[in-house]
Design an enzyme around this catalytic site. Structure first.
Site, PDB file in Angstrom:
ATOM      1  CD  GLN A   1      -1.465 -37.587 -14.255  1.00  0.00           C
ATOM      2  OE1 GLN A   1      -1.435 -37.025 -15.343  1.00  0.00           O
ATOM      3  NE2 GLN A   1      -1.385 -36.934 -13.122  1.00  0.00           N
ATOM      4  CG  ASP A   2       2.669 -43.304 -14.917  1.00  0.00           C
ATOM      5  OD1 ASP A   2       2.728 -43.423 -16.153  1.00  0.00           O
ATOM      6  OD2 ASP A   2       3.663 -43.437 -14.186  1.00  0.00           O
ATOM      7  CG  LEU A   3      -3.239 -48.699 -14.107  1.00  0.00           C
ATOM      8  CD1 LEU A   3      -2.355 -49.232 -12.993  1.00  0.00           C
ATOM      9  CD2 LEU A   3      -4.698 -48.840 -13.744  1.00  0.00           C
TER      10      LEU A   3
ATOM     11  CG  ASN B   1       3.580 -48.019 -12.630  1.00  0.00           C
ATOM     12  OD1 ASN B   1       4.686 -48.360 -12.212  1.00  0.00           O
ATOM     13  ND2 ASN B   1       3.330 -46.795 -13.072  1.00  0.00           N
TER      14      ASN B   1
END
Length: 292
Positions: free
Chosen positions: A194-196, A200
């Site tokens: 959920q944080d790609l 990152n």
């Protein structure tokens, strides 16, 4: 690392979060304990992390690594488990893990250039190549996307009220409606991050590009591209957001409408953290609501 630990400015917002002041105060001792446990020589903290203390570390055999001490939030709870599951296929390798300290020792990406250094379409080419490798079957212990949605639906209205109603209520209500409908109508469940976003994914040696800092959930593929669609790293404009939405949906075989709606829902859910309002998130939602 010699001298007192200087807490990066990027972490100071945690002083306003429950448990944040204590975690920040305990960081020097936690860093020293991890360095001693794994016989590490550590350097000054990186400045790009917002929910972890991240420092370069060298192992006794010369292996270059990264030591990460996580703020104990729910999103990153199973990061180590996800890295083990991927086993270096498209993501950094996990070298060691101390669950009690929420400390991870991971492969260092060298030279570590972030994906957003590339032009937009070149960066999207990389994402299209990486994501299917990360979409592996998964179940426990990961949090389900449906359970995450339930938490967002509870927290968003409360945070919106507490922060003085920083944008119109209709955006809150729309997000809640979309998230509820999407959570109950998902397709095949796989491991998603959920944080790609484009900070990152880093240039590496073992592979051209590797994913770092996963916040894993189990959910449908359409949700997994939301951070790339929303993220400011590859351009913060209506045109750039729509370009990312169109290309990632089409080339990964995703339902564009569901990707759009997940983006609206999660972006609103993540538009407030503590007492900080992410106005860029609200802008993204407005752009997606005014397509065409």
């Amino acid at each position: 690392m010699s001298g007192a630990l200087r807490i990066p400015d990027e972490l100071t917002w945690l002083r306003g979060m429950a448990g944040g002041p204590q975690w920040l105060a305990e960081l020097p001792d936690g860093l020293a304990a991890c360095a001693a446990r794994w016989s590490l020589r550590v350097g000054a903290p990186f400045g790009y992390a917002f929910a972890s203390l991240v420092v370069p570390a060298d192992l006794p055999d010369g292996t270059r690594a990264v030591l990460k001490l996580q703020f104990p939030d729910a999103e990153s709870e199973h990061e180590a488990t996800a890295l083990r599951r991927w086993n270096g296929d498209g993501a950094v390798r996990l070298l060691a893990h101390d669950p009690g300290r929420r400390a991870l020792l991971v492969e260092r990406c060298c030279p570590g250039t972030p994906l957003h250094a590339l032009p937009l379409d070149d960066a999207l080419d990389v994402v299209v190549g990486l994501l299917p490798r990360l979409w592996v079957p998964a179940g426990r212990p990961y949090t389900s996307l449906a359970d995450a949605v339930a938490g967002w639906a509870t927290n968003l209205p409360v945070a919106w009220e507490r922060n003085g109603r920083p944008y119109e209520r209709r955006l809150v209500d729309l997000a809640l409606d979309l998230l509820t409908g999407l959570a109950g109508s998902q397709g095949e469940q796989v491991l998603v991050n959920q944080d790609l976003h484009a900070a990152n994914v880093l240039r590496a040696e073992r592979e051209p590009w590797l994913v770092i800092d996963p916040k894993p959930l189990v959910g449908e593929r359409e949700f997994a591209v939301v951070p790339m669609v929303r993220g400011t790293e590859l351009g913060h404009s209506a045109a750039a957001v729509r370009r990312r939405l169109d290309r990632l949906s089409a080339e990964l075989g995703l339902d564009r409408e569901r990707v759009r709606d997940w983006t609206i829902g999660q972006t609103m859910a993540w538009s407030i953290a503590g007492d900080k309002i992410f106005h860029d998130h609200v802008e993204v939602v407005r752009w997606l609501l005014n397509e065409g």
